[in-house]
Design a protein around this motif. Sequence first.
Motif, PDB file in Angstrom:
ATOM      1  N   ARG A  34     -18.277  10.071  -6.373  1.00  0.00           N
ATOM      2  CA  ARG A  34     -16.917  10.445  -6.750  1.00  0.00           C
ATOM      3  C   ARG A  34     -15.958   9.722  -5.812  1.00  0.00           C
ATOM      4  O   ARG A  34     -15.982   9.955  -4.599  1.00  0.00           O
ATOM      5  N   ILE A  35     -15.138   8.839  -6.345  1.00  0.00           N
ATOM      6  CA  ILE A  35     -14.216   8.085  -5.498  1.00  0.00           C
ATOM      7  C   ILE A  35     -12.781   8.298  -5.965  1.00  0.00           C
ATOM      8  O   ILE A  35     -12.517   8.543  -7.150  1.00  0.00           O
ATOM      9  N   LEU A  36     -11.889   8.235  -5.024  1.00  0.00           N
ATOM     10  CA  LEU A  36     -10.452   8.310  -5.279  1.00  0.00           C
ATOM     11  C   LEU A  36      -9.856   6.933  -5.046  1.00  0.00           C
ATOM     12  O   LEU A  36     -10.076   6.336  -3.989  1.00  0.00           O
ATOM     13  N   ILE A  37      -9.117   6.430  -6.030  1.00  0.00           N
ATOM     14  CA  ILE A  37      -8.395   5.166  -5.880  1.00  0.00           C
ATOM     15  C   ILE A  37      -6.919   5.497  -5.715  1.00  0.00           C
ATOM     16  O   ILE A  37      -6.300   6.114  -6.591  1.00  0.00           O
ATOM     17  N   ALA A  38      -6.359   5.111  -4.584  1.00  0.00           N
ATOM     18  CA  ALA A  38      -4.966   5.407  -4.273  1.00  0.00           C
ATOM     19  C   ALA A  38      -4.245   4.120  -3.887  1.00  0.00           C
ATOM     20  O   ALA A  38      -4.877   3.122  -3.524  1.00  0.00           O
ATOM     21  N   GLY A  39      -2.932   4.163  -3.949  1.00  0.00           N
ATOM     22  CA  GLY A  39      -2.130   3.000  -3.597  1.00  0.00           C
ATOM     23  C   GLY A  39      -0.739   3.126  -4.175  1.00  0.00           C
ATOM     24  O   GLY A  39      -0.500   3.944  -5.070  1.00  0.00           O
ATOM     25  N   PRO A  40       0.213   2.336  -3.697  1.00  0.00           N
ATOM     26  CA  PRO A  40       1.581   2.420  -4.195  1.00  0.00           C
ATOM     27  C   PRO A  40       1.692   1.986  -5.650  1.00  0.00           C
ATOM     28  O   PRO A  40       0.807   1.303  -6.180  1.00  0.00           O
ATOM     29  N   SER A  41       2.781   2.374  -6.297  1.00  0.00           N
ATOM     30  CA  SER A  41       3.024   1.961  -7.678  1.00  0.00           C
ATOM     31  C   SER A  41       3.044   0.441  -7.773  1.00  0.00           C
ATOM     32  O   SER A  41       3.627  -0.238  -6.928  1.00  0.00           O
ATOM     33  N   GLY A  42       2.386  -0.078  -8.809  1.00  0.00           N
ATOM     34  CA  GLY A  42       2.366  -1.514  -9.024  1.00  0.00           C
ATOM     35  C   GLY A  42       1.351  -2.267  -8.171  1.00  0.00           C
ATOM     36  O   GLY A  42       1.344  -3.501  -8.177  1.00  0.00           O
ATOM     37  N   CYS A  43       0.479  -1.544  -7.455  1.00  0.00           N
ATOM     38  CA  CYS A  43      -0.470  -2.226  -6.567  1.00  0.00           C
ATOM     39  C   CYS A  43      -1.688  -2.754  -7.319  1.00  0.00           C
ATOM     40  O   CYS A  43      -2.484  -3.502  -6.756  1.00  0.00           O
ATOM     41  N   GLY A  44      -1.858  -2.355  -8.582  1.00  0.00           N
ATOM     42  CA  GLY A  44      -2.989  -2.846  -9.366  1.00  0.00           C
ATOM     43  C   GLY A  44      -4.004  -1.793  -9.752  1.00  0.00           C
ATOM     44  O   GLY A  44      -5.035  -2.114 -10.350  1.00  0.00           O
ATOM     45  N   LYS A  45      -3.726  -0.518  -9.455  1.00  0.00           N
ATOM     46  CA  LYS A  45      -4.693   0.548  -9.754  1.00  0.00           C
ATOM     47  C   LYS A  45      -4.969   0.637 -11.261  1.00  0.00           C
ATOM     48  O   LYS A  45      -6.130   0.687 -11.686  1.00  0.00           O
ATOM     49  N   SER A  46      -3.909   0.679 -12.058  1.00  0.00           N
ATOM     50  CA  SER A  46      -4.085   0.803 -13.508  1.00  0.00           C
ATOM     51  C   SER A  46      -4.779  -0.426 -14.081  1.00  0.00           C
ATOM     52  O   SER A  46      -5.621  -0.316 -14.984  1.00  0.00           O
ATOM     53  N   THR A  47      -4.449  -1.601 -13.550  1.00  0.00           N
ATOM     54  CA  THR A  47      -5.117  -2.823 -14.009  1.00  0.00           C
ATOM     55  C   THR A  47      -6.604  -2.761 -13.699  1.00  0.00           C
ATOM     56  O   THR A  47      -7.446  -3.154 -14.522  1.00  0.00           O
TER      57      THR A  47
ATOM     58  N   MET B 203      -5.589   0.707  -2.231  1.00  0.00           N
ATOM     59  CA  MET B 203      -5.151  -0.604  -2.709  1.00  0.00           C
ATOM     60  C   MET B 203      -3.703  -0.877  -2.310  1.00  0.00           C
ATOM     61  O   MET B 203      -2.888   0.036  -2.178  1.00  0.00           O
ATOM     62  N   ASP B 204      -3.401  -2.151  -2.137  1.00  0.00           N
ATOM     63  CA  ASP B 204      -2.032  -2.586  -1.859  1.00  0.00           C
ATOM     64  C   ASP B 204      -1.905  -4.051  -2.242  1.00  0.00           C
ATOM     65  O   ASP B 204      -2.791  -4.865  -1.932  1.00  0.00           O
ATOM     66  N   ASN B 205      -0.843  -4.369  -2.965  1.00  0.00           N
ATOM     67  CA  ASN B 205      -0.585  -5.758  -3.373  1.00  0.00           C
ATOM     68  C   ASN B 205      -1.776  -6.399  -4.073  1.00  0.00           C
ATOM     69  O   ASN B 205      -2.105  -7.571  -3.827  1.00  0.00           O
ATOM     70  N   GLY B 206      -2.433  -5.652  -4.927  1.00  0.00           N
ATOM     71  CA  GLY B 206      -3.514  -6.201  -5.740  1.00  0.00           C
ATOM     72  C   GLY B 206      -4.840  -6.360  -5.035  1.00  0.00           C
ATOM     73  O   GLY B 206      -5.781  -6.926  -5.605  1.00  0.00           O
ATOM     74  N   ARG B 207      -4.945  -5.844  -3.818  1.00  0.00           N
ATOM     75  CA  ARG B 207      -6.185  -5.981  -3.055  1.00  0.00           C
ATOM     76  C   ARG B 207      -6.679  -4.611  -2.592  1.00  0.00           C
ATOM     77  O   ARG B 207      -5.892  -3.671  -2.447  1.00  0.00           O
ATOM     78  N   ILE B 208      -7.970  -4.514  -2.336  1.00  0.00           N
ATOM     79  CA  ILE B 208      -8.534  -3.330  -1.705  1.00  0.00           C
ATOM     80  C   ILE B 208      -8.396  -3.504  -0.196  1.00  0.00           C
ATOM     81  O   ILE B 208      -8.962  -4.431   0.383  1.00  0.00           O
ATOM     82  N   VAL B 209      -7.619  -2.619   0.433  1.00  0.00           N
ATOM     83  CA  VAL B 209      -7.368  -2.749   1.873  1.00  0.00           C
ATOM     84  C   VAL B 209      -8.200  -1.756   2.685  1.00  0.00           C
ATOM     85  O   VAL B 209      -8.267  -1.871   3.913  1.00  0.00           O
TER      86      VAL B 209
END
Length: 592
Positions: free
Chosen positions: A52-65, A237-243
């Motif tokens: 079970r993983i949580l994907i978090a990040g600012p809006s537009g960072c690429g999560k939905s993509t 995630m941030d700016n399209g990358r996994i940080v």
Amino acid sequence: MYLIRREAIPAFLAFIMDQELLLEFRDFGFQYNAQSKPTLYDINLKLHKGERILIAGPSGCGKSTLVHCINGLIPFSYRGEMSGSLQIKGKETRDLSLFDISHTVGTVLQDSDAQFVGMTVAEDIAFALENDCVGEPDLHNRVKDAADLVGIGDFLTHAPGELSGGQKQRVSVAGVLVDDVDILIFDEPLANLDPATGKQAIELIDEMQTKTGSSVIIVEHRLEDVLHKSVDRVVLMDNGRIVADKSADELLSEQMLAECGIREPLYITALKYSGVKITPNMHPSSLRSIDLSDSDRESVCSWYRSGNSTVPPKLGDKLLEVKDIKFAYSHGARNALDGVSVDIMRGEMTAIVGTNGAGKSTFSKVICGFETQNKGTILLDGHDISDLSIKERAERIGYVMQNPNQMISKIWIYDEVALGLRTRGVPEEEIEKRVEQALKICGLWKMRKWPISALSFGQKKRVTIAAILVLNPEIIILDEPTAGQDYRHYTEIMEFLSKLNAEGITVLMITHDMHLMLEYADRAIVFSDGRIIADDKSYNILTNEEIINKASLKETSLYDLALKCGIDDGTDFVRHFIDYERENERDREVLS
């Protein structure tokens, strides 16, 4: 009999784990055809069975993509160029059909309206089963079981459009439950749910994962609410990358969440204000299990004792008077509003809270004239507005709807925000200044020339808020203003609303966000079953067990932290936290 050398055990265990590997990104990238730059860069991520993983990040960072790549919407619905490798159960997604992927991956979308295909709730839940040719009576039994599990069993004959936002999301969850998939994706599952139902949703996800052994991916901004149940990893995630890809305990002990615009749990913030150092060994991801030393507890108590009460803001005269309003959507139906009476003072910033379907949105629609009350009176500045049209009321009362798709009518972002000013004949030079200000506040100025169709749900929400803010209304009513927003944009929007409020504009916020209610609303009006059951200070509401249970709210973790540290008056501790935060914000404004 085969023996394994001790030094080979780690490699052997890794091999066994890879045998259960369901999903793997390797150096993966993606660029939409309509964009000049990639949205995803160098994605390397594995998901094993039962994780079970949580994907978090600012809006537009690429999560939905990223989610669209997993569930097959990319490349089948959204076109673009993929690089690297993405495998589901050992097969490249490039070689799989959308139908093939759907038997492995089930998704509950952020925008529930975009997911409905049936004319009724039952038909929508049954859609996947019908595609798999499941016969009767098994189909009916499985639909009923799934509906009852998510608390929507009494609405099987209703059309999806008749449901509230939270009820729609439950239908979407039920539609996933009926199908046996290996990977369950929940895209912003808490965005439209009241706090208690959101808590139940996380418990439901946990129960499903435990019973089925499926892997679960949760994409969500509300970190504290998701961590009500444990997750194996948090992928940041941030700016399209996994940080970052690590445990919640590790992330909460670092500054990376704040740097990426994700809000930490309130109890963590309070501990930091108290001077407590957060470390992974404390297990800070859960207040139930966090390990606080005696000195940590004493630090919290000392910080609390150092507080001083702040002077409440001075309000103006009575602006809006609602007297004994009753309203039903059809003749003979149960009243959606049943004798609602309330006064709103000029300059207030007030939260309207309560369970899904309690009457909050209906109350706002009646005030704005979208619906007409069956009984009762609405006075604005002492004048009855019953005879005023929607357009006439809109000159003084702005309304931002919960679903941005119901408000948007233009193709381009700039034109949508400028529309209200243009229809009012405002000079183009003035329009440009006001639109620029609104778009910058809402974090959309750089995207002003984008088509709205390219935006995420949360970004569309910011467009609609900007389109109302630009009109400078006397009263602004916002239905879930921060739903789907990361902490950075949440703060920008709410600070802007606070500034408008300081200038005399009255702000009413329909919200399920208890953080918002505590931080920004001195007053909270609580709805339940079409009635107002409480009208009090926000911190009093969120420490009143009876009201919390009646209105499907959620107790604040600050109250629980106070009790954990031996502070008897948890309500006053919450008040101190709010006062401290607001005082710090004023200090930051002075320094800036």
